[in-house]
Scaffold this motif. Structure first.
Motif, PDB file in Angstrom:
ATOM      1  N   LEU A 146       0.699  -1.330  -0.257  1.00  0.00           N
ATOM      2  CA  LEU A 146      -0.004   0.089   0.196  1.00  0.00           C
ATOM      3  C   LEU A 146       0.814   1.657   0.232  1.00  0.00           C
ATOM      4  CD1 LEU A 146      -3.087   1.529   0.056  1.00  0.00           C
ATOM      5  CD2 LEU A 146      -2.803   1.262   2.576  1.00  0.00           C
ATOM      6  N   ALA A 147       1.192   1.432  -1.550  1.00  0.00           N
ATOM      7  CA  ALA A 147       1.929   3.156  -1.131  1.00  0.00           C
ATOM      8  C   ALA A 147       1.080   4.170  -1.948  1.00  0.00           C
ATOM      9  CB  ALA A 147       3.470   2.477  -1.611  1.00  0.00           C
ATOM     10  N   GLU A 148       0.085   4.317  -1.394  1.00  0.00           N
ATOM     11  CA  GLU A 148      -0.538   5.876  -1.927  1.00  0.00           C
ATOM     12  C   GLU A 148      -0.444   6.710  -2.106  1.00  0.00           C
ATOM     13  OE1 GLU A 148      -4.914   4.841  -1.073  1.00  0.00           O
ATOM     14  OE2 GLU A 148      -4.669   3.371  -2.655  1.00  0.00           O
ATOM     15  N   ARG A 149       0.110   7.624  -3.152  1.00  0.00           N
ATOM     16  CA  ARG A 149       0.735   8.817  -2.224  1.00  0.00           C
ATOM     17  C   ARG A 149       2.287   9.113  -2.300  1.00  0.00           C
ATOM     18  NH1 ARG A 149      -4.740   9.167  -0.470  1.00  0.00           N
ATOM     19  NH2 ARG A 149      -3.513   8.648   1.673  1.00  0.00           N
ATOM     20  N   LEU A 150       3.132   8.090  -2.683  1.00  0.00           N
ATOM     21  CA  LEU A 150       4.458   7.373  -2.696  1.00  0.00           C
ATOM     22  C   LEU A 150       5.329   8.456  -2.710  1.00  0.00           C
ATOM     23  CD1 LEU A 150       6.575   6.382  -1.454  1.00  0.00           C
ATOM     24  CD2 LEU A 150       6.459   4.914  -3.356  1.00  0.00           C
ATOM     25  N   THR A 174       4.188  10.020  -6.530  1.00  0.00           N
ATOM     26  CA  THR A 174       5.218  10.152  -7.505  1.00  0.00           C
ATOM     27  C   THR A 174       6.138   9.714  -7.644  1.00  0.00           C
ATOM     28  OG1 THR A 174       4.020  12.215  -7.347  1.00  0.00           O
ATOM     29  CG2 THR A 174       6.248  12.718  -7.182  1.00  0.00           C
ATOM     30  N   VAL A 175       7.003   8.970  -8.771  1.00  0.00           N
ATOM     31  CA  VAL A 175       8.099   8.844  -8.719  1.00  0.00           C
ATOM     32  C   VAL A 175       9.483   9.218  -9.566  1.00  0.00           C
ATOM     33  CG1 VAL A 175       9.458   6.331  -9.184  1.00  0.00           C
ATOM     34  CG2 VAL A 175       6.891   6.337  -8.438  1.00  0.00           C
ATOM     35  N   GLN A 227       8.520  10.158 -13.870  1.00  0.00           N
ATOM     36  CA  GLN A 227       9.431  10.836 -14.740  1.00  0.00           C
ATOM     37  C   GLN A 227      10.332   9.683 -15.111  1.00  0.00           C
ATOM     38  OE1 GLN A 227      11.281  13.575 -13.186  1.00  0.00           O
ATOM     39  NE2 GLN A 227       9.652  14.375 -11.579  1.00  0.00           N
ATOM     40  N   GLY A 228      11.085   8.266 -14.637  1.00  0.00           N
ATOM     41  CA  GLY A 228      11.413   7.641 -15.306  1.00  0.00           C
ATOM     42  C   GLY A 228      10.333   6.293 -15.941  1.00  0.00           C
ATOM     43  N   GLY A 229      10.416   5.221 -16.941  1.00  0.00           N
ATOM     44  CA  GLY A 229       9.825   4.409 -16.848  1.00  0.00           C
ATOM     45  C   GLY A 229       9.096   3.472 -16.400  1.00  0.00           C
ATOM     46  N   VAL A 230       7.714   3.076 -16.899  1.00  0.00           N
ATOM     47  CA  VAL A 230       7.506   1.184 -16.388  1.00  0.00           C
ATOM     48  C   VAL A 230       7.650  -0.049 -16.720  1.00  0.00           C
ATOM     49  CG1 VAL A 230       5.371   0.612 -15.779  1.00  0.00           C
ATOM     50  CG2 VAL A 230       5.522   2.780 -15.819  1.00  0.00           C
TER      51      VAL A 230
END
Length: 626
Positions: A146-150, A174-175, A227-230
């Protein structure tokens, strides 16, 4: 020397301490981490420890590193809104981790952990990366991460054997770096219709999650910013991968991955913005629907060699999708179900060479309203067991069906620079080219289908140049019912009249108007005209060619139709009631139309018989002073 003394001495100098599975009370660790540091080198480095009790560091500030490896916690650590330095629990067994709102000044290393509870990082702020490589998060039927709004300043790494039995939730995360799921496995079974809301009160978080009934959500990246990729190369996900409304600065690649969610959506990219392109190639297998509705794809959409399967539904749904480059579906691309590119906008070419689209009971490829800046190729062995629909398509280059195996092609109202219809074999269904506009049309008489619709076709060049009788045979393949009704001054001798309507000719200024007269002597409401047509009788007009008789046809009481009353027997044009027969075979009568008043300065025309030839030119309108 007892365990407590050994831990204190090792902590003072920051030295790793292997306890060999000995028990360490959590209260001792809390005292060391929250108290005054004995030296600047102080750090907690434990190996093979068994922590008893609950480690509570909520709202605490820890300025030294916390590194626990190959150990076991009997209760989940509580790091709620704590401020930590570099923290790690590598290869450690955890019954869960409560770190909502935590701030970590460095990496949060969870590599190789075995967790049977939820890893709660909701609202966490991590200055480094979140490392989950080789981790096993085992929470079947619930939320594993559970990492919402991380807020993550580095990468999220969950690869090299990472396994999650539960949902990975990163809603609105946001990563700054990328999300790496290479070789990962995520298994999320569908939620039961009566599943209760999932709560985390036992970890100090009063928020709840209500699962969608019947939904199997594997990876939730809705509204995330990466900002990077998935990256999900060779990943296996049983459940939905959702990236709705997400913004990805790099690529989204699932090369060689297996995405499975039968009967539902396997990957959802609705309204996402993927600047680096979407790549599902190298044998990628998708069981379920692949959705890119309203998605903006930068650079390229590559599905080369992919296999999409959603029988009876959409295999690929990219309606209103915008691609800044090409769409590549070549080299063994296979889709079971409908491929929809409705109103898609592609700046580059679209390739379907050698693709196989299987949807025998419906539409295999629906590209209605597609706009391409270059060619669209469905050739070189392209096979579609259902219809190929490209109504109102705008192809900036060549539309090619050369050597294609098709069931039917509908290109009504499309535009292309070149159209190649040299099929591998005649299509079994319809070839609809009505109102198609093309500069160069290539075809092959040997592959003409039996049903060809050519009304309104516009072209400049036909290749090959055939003899007129051959082209007449091409035109003769249009079914009689779909042809335009010829304009004639007399009706057919037998049978009903043609159902195609032709607008009644406009009244000249000198002709009289039936009904309520308006300016210029034109009738209103009924549109009745007294002058016979100069080009012949309209297809639905009575045999006399007089517009008032038809305009004043009554409404059929059985079917309620007006102007659909079609005369089967030739009526006489008189001012009394005349028997008519409606298309519903009900006998009705014509109400006598009002007597037409001649316009000033013009002679009235008799409607007792059809005109012998074209109407004479109308008389000039009388001046207002006459």
């Amino acid at each position: 020397m007892d365990v407590d003394e050994r831990v204190r001495q090792a902590f003072a100098v920051g030295q790793p301490l292997n306890l060999g599975g000995a028990d360490v009370p959590a209260t001792l660790l809390m005292e060391l981490l929250t108290g005054e540091l004995p030296t600047r080198r102080a750090a907690l480095r434990l190996h093979e420890a068994r922590v008893t009790g609950k480690l509570v560091l909520s709202f605490a500030e820890v300025t030294c590193p916390l590194l626990v490896q190959e150990s076991e916690f009997l209760e989940p650590p509580d790091l709620y809104w704590a401020r930590l330095a570099f923290t790690g629990f590598r290869n450690t067994r955890l019954p869960g981790l409560h770190a909502a709102g935590v701030t970590v000044a460095g990496h949060l290393r969870l590599s190789g952990i075995r967790s049977t509870g939820v890893i709660n990082l909701r609202g966490a702020k991590i200055a480094g990366g979140l490392l989950l490589d080789r981790a096993h998060l085992l929470r079947p039927g619930g939320t594993a991460l559970l990492a919402e709004r991380l807020e993550l300043s580095g990468d999220l790494v969950a690869e090299h054997g990472f396994r999650a039995e539960g949902t990975l939730r990163l809603f609105q995360a946001t990563v700054t770096g990328g999300i790496h799921l290479n070789d990962a496995t995520v298994i999320a079974p569908p939620a039961a219709p009566d599943a209760p809301p999932e709560t985390f009160e036992h970890l100090g978080d009063g928020e709840t999650l209500t699962p969608r009934p019947g939904a199997a959500l594997g990876v939730d990246l809705d509204s995330a910013t990466v900002q990077g990729g998935v990256f999900g190369r060779r990943a296996t996900v049983h459940g939905e991968v959702s990236l709705r409304n997400s913004t990805i600065g790099g690529v989204a690649t699932f090369t060689g991955a297996t995405l499975s969610n039968p009967g539902a959506v396997a990957m959802r990219l609705d309204r996402a913005d993927v600047a680096g392109g979407v790549h599902l190639l190298g044998g990628c297998s998708v069981e379920g629907e692949l959705r890119l509705v309203g998605t903006r794809v930068g650079r390229i959409l590559r599905l080369t060699g992919a296999t999409l399967a959603n029988p009876g539904g959409h295999a690929l749904r990219a309606d209103n999708c915008s691609v800044d480059g090409p769409v590549d579906c070549r080299e063994g691309f296979t889709a079971t179900g409908e491929v929809s590119l409705l109103e898609a906008r592609v700046a580059g070419p679209v390739f379907f060479e050698g693709a196989h689209l299987d949807n025998p009971d419906g539409t295999s490829l629906r590209a209605t309203g597609i706009v391409t800046g270059s060619l669209l190729h469905c050739c070189d062995g392209f096979t579609a067991t259902g219809r190929v629909t490209m109504r109102a398509a705008r192809i900036g280059g060549r539309l090619c069906f050369h050597d294609a195996h098709l069931q039917g092609v509908w290109c009504t109202g499309a535009e292309a620079v070149e159209l190649d219809l040299r099929f591998a074999e005649p299509p079994a269904g319809r070839l609809d080219l009505r109102y198609l506009k093309v500069a160069l049309l290539r075809d092959d008489a040997a592959t003409w289908p039996a049903d060809v619709r050519l009304d309104g076709l516009t072209y400049q060049t036909l290749i090959p140049l055939l003899e007129p009788p051959q082209r007449l045979q091409w035109l003769a393949r249009t079914p009689t019912a779909s042809r335009r009704s010829p304009t004639s001054s007399s009706p057919p001798s037998t049978g009903s009249w043609a159902t195609t309507r032709t607008p009644a000719p406009s009244c000249s200024p000198s002709s009289a108007a039936a009904g309520r007269p308006g300016r210029g002597g034109r009738g209103r409401g009924t549109g009745c005209r007294t002058s016979p047509s100069a080009t012949g009788t309209a297809p639905n007009a009575p045999p006399c060619g007089c517009s008032p008789c038809w305009s004043w046809a009554p409404r059929c009481s059985p079917c309620g139709g007006r102007r659909r009353s079609i005369p089967v027997s030739r009526p006489s044009c008189t001012r009394s009631s005349t028997p008519w027969t409606c298309s519903c075979r009900s006998s009705i009568s014509v109400r006598s139309p009002p007597t037409a008043r001649p316009a000033p300065g013009s002679g009235s025309r008799s409607c007792s018989s059809p005109p012998a030839g074209p109407s004479p030119p109308p008389s000039p309108p009388a001046s207002r002073g006459s």
